[in-house]
Design a protein around this motif. Structure first.
Motif, short mmCIF file in Angstrom:
data_model
loop_
_atom_site.label_atom_id
_atom_site.label_comp_id
_atom_site.label_asym_id
_atom_site.label_seq_id
_atom_site.Cartn_x
_atom_site.Cartn_y
_atom_site.Cartn_z
N GLU A 80 0.85 -1.19 0.00
CA GLU A 80 0.00 0.00 0.00
C GLU A 80 0.88 1.24 0.00
O GLU A 80 2.06 1.17 0.31
N ARG A 81 0.28 2.35 -0.36
CA ARG A 81 0.96 3.64 -0.27
C ARG A 81 0.54 4.29 1.02
O ARG A 81 -0.62 4.21 1.44
N ALA A 116 5.94 3.76 -0.58
CA ALA A 116 5.42 2.49 -1.09
C ALA A 116 5.85 1.44 -0.08
O ALA A 116 7.03 1.14 0.05
N TRP A 136 -4.06 3.59 -2.44
CA TRP A 136 -3.72 2.85 -3.65
C TRP A 136 -2.22 2.89 -3.85
O TRP A 136 -1.60 3.95 -3.78
N LEU A 137 -1.67 1.76 -4.14
CA LEU A 137 -0.23 1.69 -4.38
C LEU A 137 0.12 2.18 -5.77
O LEU A 137 1.10 2.88 -5.97
N ASP A 138 -0.70 1.85 -6.76
CA ASP A 138 -0.38 2.19 -8.15
C ASP A 138 -1.53 2.89 -8.86
O ASP A 138 -1.67 2.79 -10.07
N GLY A 139 -2.38 3.58 -8.11
CA GLY A 139 -3.48 4.32 -8.71
C GLY A 139 -4.78 3.55 -8.83
O GLY A 139 -5.78 4.09 -9.28
N THR A 140 -4.76 2.27 -8.47
CA THR A 140 -5.97 1.46 -8.50
C THR A 140 -6.04 0.61 -7.24
O THR A 140 -5.03 0.36 -6.58
N GLN A 142 -5.91 -2.39 -4.90
CA GLN A 142 -5.13 -3.62 -4.90
C GLN A 142 -5.24 -4.21 -3.50
O GLN A 142 -5.00 -3.51 -2.51
#
Length: 154
Positions: A80-81, A116, A136-140, A142
């Motif tokens: 996760e972010r 991250a 969101w880790l990458d914009g979506t 997860q």
């Protein structure tokens, strides 16, 4: 704020006997199969919360800080972010409740750090750190699984 791999947490564990207990608990081989929910490690001085999630849009989350506890947030899977900034100078929008441990802040105008936090990594937040976990880790969205250990260093 610190970000380190759990394998490299020996120096962190040596800072305080309760941090040592928390790190030992996180390193227990049973960690991978612990049930979701609250786990008592040392009464109210050290306890853990195992949780799963799918990540959130950062616009829907608020920065938080804690009065009593230092947070050790370990990613178990997915990642996760987490955004973080200093509490100093933030606009308080929800103060600590009487006897409570959490306060919330408005989104700051200043640039903040984004971490991250991938499996095996540990993010450490003190009372001076406002943090926004579970993003969101990458914009979506997860799926992730993590454990948050609350440590009272007082």
């Amino acid at each position: 704020m610190e970000l380190l791999h759990l394998a490299d947490a020996d120096a962190l564990a040596r800072r305080h006997h309760r941090l040592d207990r928390a790190i030992a608990w996180l390193r227990d081989p049973a960690m991978a199969t612990r049930a979701e929910g609250r786990h008592v490690i040392d009464g109210e001085a050290v306890f853990a919360i195992v949780e799963t999630g799918a990540g959130s849009d950062p616009r829907t989350r608020r920065y938080e800080s804690h009065r009593r506890y230092t947070d050790l947030q370990l990613s178990l899977s997915g990642g996760e972010r987490m955004d973080v900034t200093a509490v100093a100078g933030l606009a308080l929008i929800e103060p600590f409740a009487k006897g409570g441990d959490i306060a919330f802040y408005a989104e700051p105008a200043r640039v903040c750090n984004s971490l991250a936090v991938l499996p095996g990594f540990l993010a450490v937040f003190t009372q001076a750190d406002a943090h926004k976990p579970g993003l969101w880790l990458d914009g979506t969205a997860q799926a992730f699984r993590k454990v948050v250990v609350k440590v009272d260093l007082g």
